[in-house]
Design an enzyme around this catalytic site. Structure first.
Site, PDB file in Angstrom:
ATOM      1  N   ASP A 141       0.780  -1.762  -0.230  1.00 49.56           N
ATOM      2  CA  ASP A 141      -0.036  -0.328   0.294  1.00 49.56           C
ATOM      3  C   ASP A 141       1.107   1.411   0.278  1.00 49.56           C
ATOM      4  O   ASP A 141       1.795   2.190   0.979  1.00 49.56           O
ATOM      5  CB  ASP A 141      -0.925  -0.412   1.445  1.00 49.56           C
ATOM      6  CG  ASP A 141      -1.445   0.839   1.430  1.00 49.56           C
ATOM      7  OD1 ASP A 141      -1.670   1.856   0.403  1.00 49.56           O
ATOM      8  OD2 ASP A 141      -2.956   1.055   2.302  1.00 49.56           O
ATOM      9  N   HIS A 142       1.128   1.647  -1.048  1.00 46.65           N
ATOM     10  CA  HIS A 142       1.867   2.769  -1.428  1.00 46.65           C
ATOM     11  C   HIS A 142       1.273   4.051  -2.031  1.00 46.65           C
ATOM     12  O   HIS A 142       0.069   3.807  -2.924  1.00 46.65           O
ATOM     13  CB  HIS A 142       2.971   2.492  -2.033  1.00 46.65           C
ATOM     14  CG  HIS A 142       4.362   2.479  -1.054  1.00 46.65           C
ATOM     15  ND1 HIS A 142       5.724   2.499  -1.585  1.00 46.65           N
ATOM     16  CD2 HIS A 142       4.592   1.323  -0.650  1.00 46.65           C
ATOM     17  CE1 HIS A 142       5.960   1.864  -0.947  1.00 46.65           C
ATOM     18  NE2 HIS A 142       5.473   0.994   0.074  1.00 46.65           N
TER      19      HIS A 142
ATOM     20  N   THR B 238       3.781   1.872  11.011  1.00 52.03           N
ATOM     21  CA  THR B 238       4.139   3.719  11.072  1.00 52.03           C
ATOM     22  C   THR B 238       4.379   3.681   9.677  1.00 52.03           C
ATOM     23  O   THR B 238       4.759   5.287   9.767  1.00 52.03           O
ATOM     24  CB  THR B 238       5.417   3.459  12.107  1.00 52.03           C
ATOM     25  OG1 THR B 238       5.727   2.847  11.914  1.00 52.03           O
ATOM     26  CG2 THR B 238       4.612   2.945  13.657  1.00 52.03           C
ATOM     27  N   GLY B 239       4.729   3.046   8.688  1.00 50.83           N
ATOM     28  CA  GLY B 239       4.601   4.277   7.242  1.00 50.83           C
ATOM     29  C   GLY B 239       5.956   4.362   7.106  1.00 50.83           C
ATOM     30  O   GLY B 239       7.569   4.558   7.987  1.00 50.83           O
ATOM     31  N   GLU B 240       5.583   5.153   5.727  1.00 47.37           N
ATOM     32  CA  GLU B 240       7.210   5.683   5.237  1.00 47.37           C
ATOM     33  C   GLU B 240       6.831   7.625   5.072  1.00 47.37           C
ATOM     34  O   GLU B 240       5.450   7.526   4.496  1.00 47.37           O
ATOM     35  CB  GLU B 240       7.946   5.549   4.065  1.00 47.37           C
ATOM     36  CG  GLU B 240       8.006   4.047   4.427  1.00 47.37           C
ATOM     37  CD  GLU B 240       7.278   3.068   4.179  1.00 47.37           C
ATOM     38  OE1 GLU B 240       6.264   3.010   3.890  1.00 47.37           O
ATOM     39  OE2 GLU B 240       7.215   1.862   5.152  1.00 47.37           O
TER      40      GLU B 240
ATOM     41  N   ASN C  61       5.021   8.017   1.571  1.00 44.37           N
ATOM     42  CA  ASN C  61       3.712   8.660   1.053  1.00 44.37           C
ATOM     43  C   ASN C  61       3.072   9.302   2.110  1.00 44.37           C
ATOM     44  O   ASN C  61       2.812  10.158   1.907  1.00 44.37           O
ATOM     45  CB  ASN C  61       3.231   6.689   1.355  1.00 44.37           C
ATOM     46  CG  ASN C  61       4.200   6.012   0.497  1.00 44.37           C
ATOM     47  OD1 ASN C  61       3.942   5.710  -0.186  1.00 44.37           O
ATOM     48  ND2 ASN C  61       4.611   5.082   1.354  1.00 44.37           N
TER      49      ASN C  61
ATOM     50  N   GLY D 226      11.906  -3.647  15.232  1.00 42.96           N
ATOM     51  CA  GLY D 226      12.836  -3.624  16.095  1.00 42.96           C
ATOM     52  C   GLY D 226      11.884  -3.654  17.225  1.00 42.96           C
ATOM     53  O   GLY D 226      10.622  -4.290  17.416  1.00 42.96           O
TER      54      GLY D 226
ATOM     55  N   ARG E 235      21.092 -10.981   0.007  1.00 45.77           N
ATOM     56  CA  ARG E 235      19.787 -11.302   0.263  1.00 45.77           C
ATOM     57  C   ARG E 235      18.829 -11.865  -0.867  1.00 45.77           C
ATOM     58  O   ARG E 235      17.597 -12.317   0.245  1.00 45.77           O
ATOM     59  CB  ARG E 235      19.503  -9.669   0.586  1.00 45.77           C
ATOM     60  CG  ARG E 235      20.242  -9.493   2.276  1.00 45.77           C
ATOM     61  CD  ARG E 235      19.832  -8.151   2.841  1.00 45.77           C
ATOM     62  NE  ARG E 235      18.556  -7.632   2.603  1.00 45.77           N
ATOM     63  CZ  ARG E 235      17.767  -6.696   3.122  1.00 45.77           C
ATOM     64  NH1 ARG E 235      19.443  -6.095   3.738  1.00 45.77           N
ATOM     65  NH2 ARG E 235      16.632  -6.097   2.785  1.00 45.77           N
TER      66      ARG E 235
END
Length: 319
Positions: free
Chosen positions: A37-38, A104-106, A109, A173, A267
């Site tokens: 979701d962006h 908690t998002g970025e 966005n 975290g 990775r």
């Protein structure tokens, strides 16, 4: 037994293609779906970012697979009341097969409506309040709320599923994992991290599911697959809090000049060897994850689904 799902990448693909991939995922034997979701993609090179709730509605009618957001931020860009309405409608359309994944998002966005970006601790407080508010709305009662971060005046949801959609929380975290254990129905993490799983369990999440996700890049040429992964998802390898703090895709591109193919190779399972892909997913199983979602980087979607259906998923399921 671990469930294996497919992660629909709304940063790379338009809505019609995402629906097509959801159908292919079901035919290939995947058991569930995630969708990102962006508002913006991480990099302009990725090229897409459709409105997730429209896509979920279409996917819910195109497949019988469960689907969840991974993840929605109900803090700044979209008020939690609106997210609650969207999630309830999605759960109705999906016949109860919808899970609301939150985080908690970025800034990437969220800054589009408010240039103030709260610090991580404040965002966790906001998320806790938002989750509590959405749970109240899922009861169908009339809600008035005067909280530290949100105010709601006599709101009621009329279109509701038979059961409230589960709310899973993403965390990177210990503090977030413990909060997820206390307020969420499940935990989401993009790393096979046993310690975070323990933090979630000890925080109150004992018995609740843990979901993890990773990216892969199938292709007949391993070197070319690595280059594709680097071109489209170098942002995943930025250290520290950069992914939470930068506002524009072009700024992510500037920093990704520091990312190398060797970093990607460490990775991301790349190329045609099913043992490499199976080992990457098995790391999540070994770390105690209940559900593992994988996404294919780049345009080789059809080949990826054939490859996983015939060579990877049978290995993981003991076939």
């Amino acid at each position: 037994m671990t469930r294996f799902g497919y992660f629909l990448s709304a940063e790379e693909h338009g809505p019609g293609e995402l629906v097509r991939q959801a159908r292919m995922a079901e035919r290939a034997g995947f058991e569930a779906l995630w969708i990102s979701d962006h508002f913006h993609p991480w990099l302009d090179e990725q090229g897409q970012s459709p409105f997730v709730w429209s896509v979920i509605g279409a996917v819910s009618q195109a497949t019988s697979l469960p689907i969840g957001t991974a993840v929605t931020c109900p803090l700044v860009r979209t008020h939690p009341v609106v997210i609650a309405q969207a999630a309830a409608t999605s759960a109705v359309l999906a016949g109860g097969r919808f899970t609301l994944g939150v985080g908690t998002g970025e800034f990437l966005n969220e800054h589009i409506v408010d240039s103030r970006w709260p610090v991580a601790a404040e965002r966790l407080d906001m998320l806790e309040e938002a989750v509590g508010l959405m749970r109240r709305l899922f009861t169908g009662g009339l809600v008035t709320h005067r909280g530290e971060h949100y105010r709601v005046d006599t709101a009621r949801l009329y279109t509701l599923p038979d059961e409230p959609p589960p709310i899973f929380m993403s965390g990177f975290g210990g503090k977030a994992a413990k909060l997820a254990g206390r307020i969420a129905d499940g935990f989401i993490c993009m790393m096979p991290d046993e310690e975070l799983v323990r933090e979630f369990r000890h925080g109150g999440g004992e018995g609740n599911p843990v979901q993890g996700g990773l990216k892969a890049c199938w292709g007949p040429d391993e070197a070319e697959a690595r280059r594709t992964a680097l071109r489209l998802w170098a942002s995943d390898f930025l250290p520290g809090e950069a992914n939470q703090l930068l506002p524009l895709p072009r700024q992510f591109r500037q920093l990704t000049e520091l990312v190398t193919e060797d970093m990607v190779a460490e990775r991301v399972p790349c190329g045609p060897d099913p043992r490499v892909h199976a080992a990457a997913l098995r790391a999540y199983v070994d770390a105690g994850y209940d559900d593992v979602f994988v996404t294919q980087i780049g345009p080789e979607q059809d080949g990826f689904f054939d490859f996983y259906a015939g060579e990877v998923l049978p290995r993981l399921r003991g076939g």
